[in-house]
Design a protein around this motif. Structure first.
Motif, PDB file in Angstrom:
ATOM      1  N   ASN A 111      38.583 -88.009  20.339  1.00 39.59           N
ATOM      2  CA  ASN A 111      38.731 -89.300  21.028  1.00 39.59           C
ATOM      3  C   ASN A 111      39.874 -90.110  20.432  1.00 39.59           C
ATOM      4  O   ASN A 111      40.647 -90.752  21.149  1.00 39.59           O
ATOM      5  CB  ASN A 111      37.438 -90.108  20.921  1.00 39.59           C
ATOM      6  CG  ASN A 111      36.441 -89.730  22.005  1.00 39.59           C
ATOM      7  OD1 ASN A 111      36.824 -89.148  23.021  1.00 39.59           O
ATOM      8  ND2 ASN A 111      35.184 -90.032  21.792  1.00 39.59           N
ATOM      9  N   SER A 112      39.961 -90.062  19.107  1.00 44.45           N
ATOM     10  CA  SER A 112      41.007 -90.817  18.421  1.00 44.45           C
ATOM     11  C   SER A 112      42.385 -90.288  18.832  1.00 44.45           C
ATOM     12  O   SER A 112      43.319 -91.062  19.062  1.00 44.45           O
ATOM     13  CB  SER A 112      40.765 -90.682  16.919  1.00 44.45           C
ATOM     14  OG  SER A 112      41.887 -91.007  16.210  1.00 44.45           O
ATOM     15  N   TYR A 113      42.506 -88.967  18.937  1.00 42.19           N
ATOM     16  CA  TYR A 113      43.767 -88.358  19.385  1.00 42.19           C
ATOM     17  C   TYR A 113      44.068 -88.813  20.814  1.00 42.19           C
ATOM     18  O   TYR A 113      45.199 -89.197  21.142  1.00 42.19           O
ATOM     19  CB  TYR A 113      43.636 -86.840  19.314  1.00 42.19           C
ATOM     20  CG  TYR A 113      44.943 -86.071  19.360  1.00 42.19           C
ATOM     21  CD1 TYR A 113      46.132 -86.675  19.754  1.00 42.19           C
ATOM     22  CD2 TYR A 113      45.003 -84.736  19.005  1.00 42.19           C
ATOM     23  CE1 TYR A 113      47.324 -85.979  19.782  1.00 42.19           C
ATOM     24  CE2 TYR A 113      46.184 -84.028  19.030  1.00 42.19           C
ATOM     25  CZ  TYR A 113      47.337 -84.652  19.420  1.00 42.19           C
ATOM     26  OH  TYR A 113      48.518 -83.954  19.457  1.00 42.19           O
ATOM     27  N   ALA A 114      43.054 -88.781  21.657  1.00 33.16           N
ATOM     28  CA  ALA A 114      43.249 -89.179  23.060  1.00 33.16           C
ATOM     29  C   ALA A 114      43.710 -90.636  23.146  1.00 33.16           C
ATOM     30  O   ALA A 114      44.575 -90.983  23.955  1.00 33.16           O
ATOM     31  CB  ALA A 114      41.954 -88.993  23.837  1.00 33.16           C
ATOM     32  N   ARG A 115      43.158 -91.475  22.268  1.00 30.24           N
ATOM     33  CA  ARG A 115      43.541 -92.902  22.303  1.00 30.24           C
ATOM     34  C   ARG A 115      45.003 -93.097  21.926  1.00 30.24           C
ATOM     35  O   ARG A 115      45.669 -93.974  22.451  1.00 30.24           O
ATOM     36  CB  ARG A 115      42.649 -93.708  21.356  1.00 30.24           C
ATOM     37  CG  ARG A 115      41.308 -94.037  21.970  1.00 30.24           C
ATOM     38  CD  ARG A 115      40.526 -95.066  21.168  1.00 30.24           C
ATOM     39  NE  ARG A 115      39.130 -94.971  21.547  1.00 30.24           N
ATOM     40  CZ  ARG A 115      38.211 -94.283  20.866  1.00 30.24           C
ATOM     41  NH1 ARG A 115      38.551 -93.667  19.745  1.00 30.24           N
ATOM     42  NH2 ARG A 115      36.980 -94.224  21.293  1.00 30.24           N
ATOM     43  N   ARG A 147      31.979 -77.023  23.347  1.00 35.99           N
ATOM     44  CA  ARG A 147      32.795 -76.688  24.533  1.00 35.99           C
ATOM     45  C   ARG A 147      33.391 -77.950  25.172  1.00 35.99           C
ATOM     46  O   ARG A 147      34.563 -77.991  25.520  1.00 35.99           O
ATOM     47  CB  ARG A 147      31.915 -75.932  25.538  1.00 35.99           C
ATOM     48  CG  ARG A 147      32.630 -75.467  26.772  1.00 35.99           C
ATOM     49  CD  ARG A 147      31.803 -74.416  27.499  1.00 35.99           C
ATOM     50  NE  ARG A 147      30.407 -74.771  27.705  1.00 35.99           N
ATOM     51  CZ  ARG A 147      29.962 -75.592  28.656  1.00 35.99           C
ATOM     52  NH1 ARG A 147      30.809 -76.115  29.506  1.00 35.99           N
ATOM     53  NH2 ARG A 147      28.663 -75.854  28.765  1.00 35.99           N
ATOM     54  N   ALA A 148      32.569 -78.996  25.276  1.00 35.38           N
ATOM     55  CA  ALA A 148      33.061 -80.243  25.885  1.00 35.38           C
ATOM     56  C   ALA A 148      34.229 -80.810  25.082  1.00 35.38           C
ATOM     57  O   ALA A 148      35.202 -81.325  25.649  1.00 35.38           O
ATOM     58  CB  ALA A 148      31.931 -81.266  25.951  1.00 35.38           C
ATOM     59  N   ARG A 149      34.136 -80.699  23.765  1.00 35.23           N
ATOM     60  CA  ARG A 149      35.219 -81.207  22.921  1.00 35.23           C
ATOM     61  C   ARG A 149      36.469 -80.336  23.020  1.00 35.23           C
ATOM     62  O   ARG A 149      37.597 -80.841  23.006  1.00 35.23           O
ATOM     63  CB  ARG A 149      34.715 -81.310  21.473  1.00 35.23           C
ATOM     64  CG  ARG A 149      33.906 -82.581  21.272  1.00 35.23           C
ATOM     65  CD  ARG A 149      32.663 -82.409  20.428  1.00 35.23           C
ATOM     66  NE  ARG A 149      31.860 -83.622  20.435  1.00 35.23           N
ATOM     67  CZ  ARG A 149      30.993 -83.962  21.408  1.00 35.23           C
ATOM     68  NH1 ARG A 149      30.820 -83.149  22.464  1.00 35.23           N
ATOM     69  NH2 ARG A 149      30.321 -85.087  21.358  1.00 35.23           N
ATOM     70  N   LEU A 150      36.260 -79.032  23.130  1.00 38.02           N
ATOM     71  CA  LEU A 150      37.409 -78.130  23.297  1.00 38.02           C
ATOM     72  C   LEU A 150      38.112 -78.408  24.625  1.00 38.02           C
ATOM     73  O   LEU A 150      39.337 -78.324  24.715  1.00 38.02           O
ATOM     74  CB  LEU A 150      36.953 -76.665  23.255  1.00 38.02           C
ATOM     75  CG  LEU A 150      36.475 -76.117  21.915  1.00 38.02           C
ATOM     76  CD1 LEU A 150      35.965 -74.687  22.083  1.00 38.02           C
ATOM     77  CD2 LEU A 150      37.591 -76.143  20.877  1.00 38.02           C
ATOM     78  N   GLU A 151      37.328 -78.733  25.650  1.00 38.15           N
ATOM     79  CA  GLU A 151      37.918 -78.987  26.968  1.00 38.15           C
ATOM     80  C   GLU A 151      38.843 -80.205  26.927  1.00 38.15           C
ATOM     81  O   GLU A 151      39.913 -80.196  27.532  1.00 38.15           O
ATOM     82  CB  GLU A 151      36.814 -79.164  28.023  1.00 38.15           C
ATOM     83  CG  GLU A 151      36.319 -77.809  28.521  1.00 38.15           C
ATOM     84  CD  GLU A 151      34.988 -77.854  29.254  1.00 38.15           C
ATOM     85  OE1 GLU A 151      34.430 -78.952  29.425  1.00 38.15           O
ATOM     86  OE2 GLU A 151      34.487 -76.775  29.621  1.00 38.15           O
ATOM     87  N   LEU A 152      38.440 -81.239  26.188  1.00 34.19           N
ATOM     88  CA  LEU A 152      39.323 -82.412  26.083  1.00 34.19           C
ATOM     89  C   LEU A 152      40.527 -82.080  25.209  1.00 34.19           C
ATOM     90  O   LEU A 152      41.659 -82.476  25.523  1.00 34.19           O
ATOM     91  CB  LEU A 152      38.558 -83.616  25.517  1.00 34.19           C
ATOM     92  CG  LEU A 152      39.393 -84.883  25.325  1.00 34.19           C
ATOM     93  CD1 LEU A 152      40.134 -85.274  26.603  1.00 34.19           C
ATOM     94  CD2 LEU A 152      38.530 -86.052  24.875  1.00 34.19           C
ATOM     95  N   LEU A 153      40.285 -81.340  24.140  1.00 36.26           N
ATOM     96  CA  LEU A 153      41.381 -80.993  23.228  1.00 36.26           C
ATOM     97  C   LEU A 153      42.469 -80.215  23.956  1.00 36.26           C
ATOM     98  O   LEU A 153      43.664 -80.483  23.781  1.00 36.26           O
ATOM     99  CB  LEU A 153      40.834 -80.167  22.051  1.00 36.26           C
ATOM    100  CG  LEU A 153      41.876 -79.669  21.045  1.00 36.26           C
ATOM    101  CD1 LEU A 153      42.648 -80.821  20.416  1.00 36.26           C
ATOM    102  CD2 LEU A 153      41.219 -78.834  19.963  1.00 36.26           C
TER     103      LEU A 153
END
Lengths: 350, 123
Positions: A159-163, A203-209
């Motif tokens: 999330n921090s990376y996405a922000r 998996r959900a976290r890998l999908e965002l990554l």
């Protein structure tokens, strides 16, 4: 198997012929009647709730191990290591000193701050590695608390990376306790459900990554920085080579390696002499080609790393669906990236 | 989130920030690649320092763009980026034929001018 067949199987478990030949409507009516019986109702409910018990814990263990290895490989390909960065700075110092000047302070500051900023983003991969380690412990020892906290921390770093990219796509609220809450009487079933739940959260976290990694600006930032540092090191090599300060004999030995030959003792002298100018031109081209291939591999390594994350996502889905994942099959996923990593290592010639 | 794109007034189409950063990076890499061969043609430190300064300016244009959030660019962005790509290719061609120090010193001059113009587009 659909519900009608399931009910039919429960009515006549040893008579599959009956299942396929009976009238479905009739089976349905009988099934509903049977479900009204408390004992059978419980059995059906149990059957529906134990879907996760088909999950293979051995496969989860194998996936966790390959997940750890993939994470380390991807991080090594995507991010500039401190050693690569230091060698590039040394190269900058060398050719500035050669020209009787120094590296501009602004350039040094820019390089340092970019390296620092990009290195901070490596935290996602560090946390992903820790998550797979905890996932492995869960698969082997059924230790749920470790994986729950690392998955939450992984979510925070992603999330921090996405922000930092002003991405609106963020992971939803932390899944605190959702794994440890899973309980029940049958240990094997609880264990499998915890693994399945953890797998879907990873998996959900890998999908965002992977969405972040495939963002064109992220890709350009990470690959171009690496390519420019590589160009600096290549420029220093070119200058040293052209000034005749590098020994060409290892290169000649490699060129002759297929025939089992090696450079003669006067090879370097011959190349340095006026008569050896054509030989030097040939070797210069080899040196340039090698450096160009290295630069091209940076982009390929990045692409392959993102692809590997996608493959991990697919394997998590297969695991959750009860597939058997063997070490050999999983290892096949990382071979290409291993080869690129090997080619990009400083000692490798290609 | 939609990719940031820059509509130009002078050309059709759009240019993403990633493409602009890529163009600056290519210019910096071309300057770095050409630099050792240009330095070898120089007679003194003054000539070498001119070449190094031009190459550093190309690199600084790239690093400056990298540091910024890459949020806003001007209308001539795409045209400048294309000009920069052409200038970088010209450097790659010319470096093979430079004969003397004067040509070596001039090698990167145009590239650095265009790179600086594009770098100004990054706020």
């Amino acid at each position: 198997m659909d519900i009608l067949t399931a009910i039919a199987m429960r009515q006549a478990p040893c008579a599959t012929a009956f299942v396929h030949s009976a009238d479905p409507a009739q089976i349905w009516r009988r099934g509903v009647k049977q479900l009204c019986h408390p004992a059978l109702g419980c059995l059906v409910a149990l059957a529906l709730a134990t879907g996760c018990s088909t999950l293979s814990l051995e496969s989860a263990k194998n996936l966790a191990a390959i997940g750890q290895e993939s994470t380390a490989l991807s991080a090594g390909n995507i991010f500039v290591s401190n050693d690569e960065f230091t060698r590039a700075m040394d190269a900058e110092a060398f050719f500035h000193g050669y020209a009787g000047t120094v590296v501009p302070q602004q350039l040094e500051q820019d390089y340092q701050s970019i390296q620092h900023e990009l290195d901070a983003r490596k935290a996602v991969f560090v946390k992903l590695g820790e998550t797979y380690e905890a996932f492995h412990a869960l698969a082997v020892f059924n230790t749920a608390s470790g994986v729950a906290s690392t998955i939450n921390e992984l979510g925070d770093t992603v999330n921090s990376y996405a922000r930092t990219l002003n991405k609106t796509v963020l992971l939803t609220a932390a899944e605190k306790d959702s794994i440890t809450r899973i309980g029940g009487l049958a240990t094997r079933r609880v264990h499998a459900r915890r693994v399945a739940r953890s797998s879907s959260l990873i998996r959900a976290r890998l999908e965002l990554l992977v969405v972040l990694l495939e963002d064109p600006i992220v890709k350009t930032q990470l690959t171009t920085f690496n390519q420019n540092l590589t160009a600096s090191r290549a420029a220093a090599i070119a200058l040293l080579w052209e000034r005749g300060l590098l020994d060409p004999t290892p290169l000649i030995t490699e060129l002759a390696g297929d025939a089992g030959l090696k450079a003669g003792k006067d090879a370097a002298k011959t190349i340095a002499s006026p008569a050896g100018s054509h030989l030097k031109d040939g070797l210069t081209l080899v040196v340039k080609s090698r450096m160009q291939r290295r630069a091209a591999l940076i982009e390929q390594g990045y692409h392959t790393s993102a692809e590997l994350i996608r493959k991990l996502i697919a394997k998590h889905l297969e695991l959750e669906d009860g597939a058997l994942l063997t070490p050999a099959e999983l290892r096949g996923m990382i071979i290409e990236l291993q080869l690129i990593t090997h080619s990009l290592s400083p000692q490798t010639t290609f | 989130m939609a990719r940031k794109k820059i509509q130009t007034m002078v050309m059709e189409g759009t240019l993403t920030q990633a493409e602009a950063l890529q163009a600056l990076s290519m210019a910096a890499q071309s300057a770095t690649d050409a630099m050792p061969y240009a330095l070898l043609k120089c007679k003194d430190h003054a000539e070498m320092q001119k070449i190094i300064a031009d190459r550093d300016a190309c690199l600084l244009a790239y690093t400056n763009a990298m540091r910024h959030t890459l949020q806003h660019t001007g209308p001539l962005f795409e045209k400048t980026a294309k000009e920069l790509t052409a200038a970088a290719k010209a450097v790659n061609r010319k470096v093979k034929t430079i004969k003397d120090a004067a040509e070596a010193v001039e090698l990167l001059a145009n590239l650095v001018r265009v790179a600086a113009k594009l770098a100004l587009a990054f706020v």
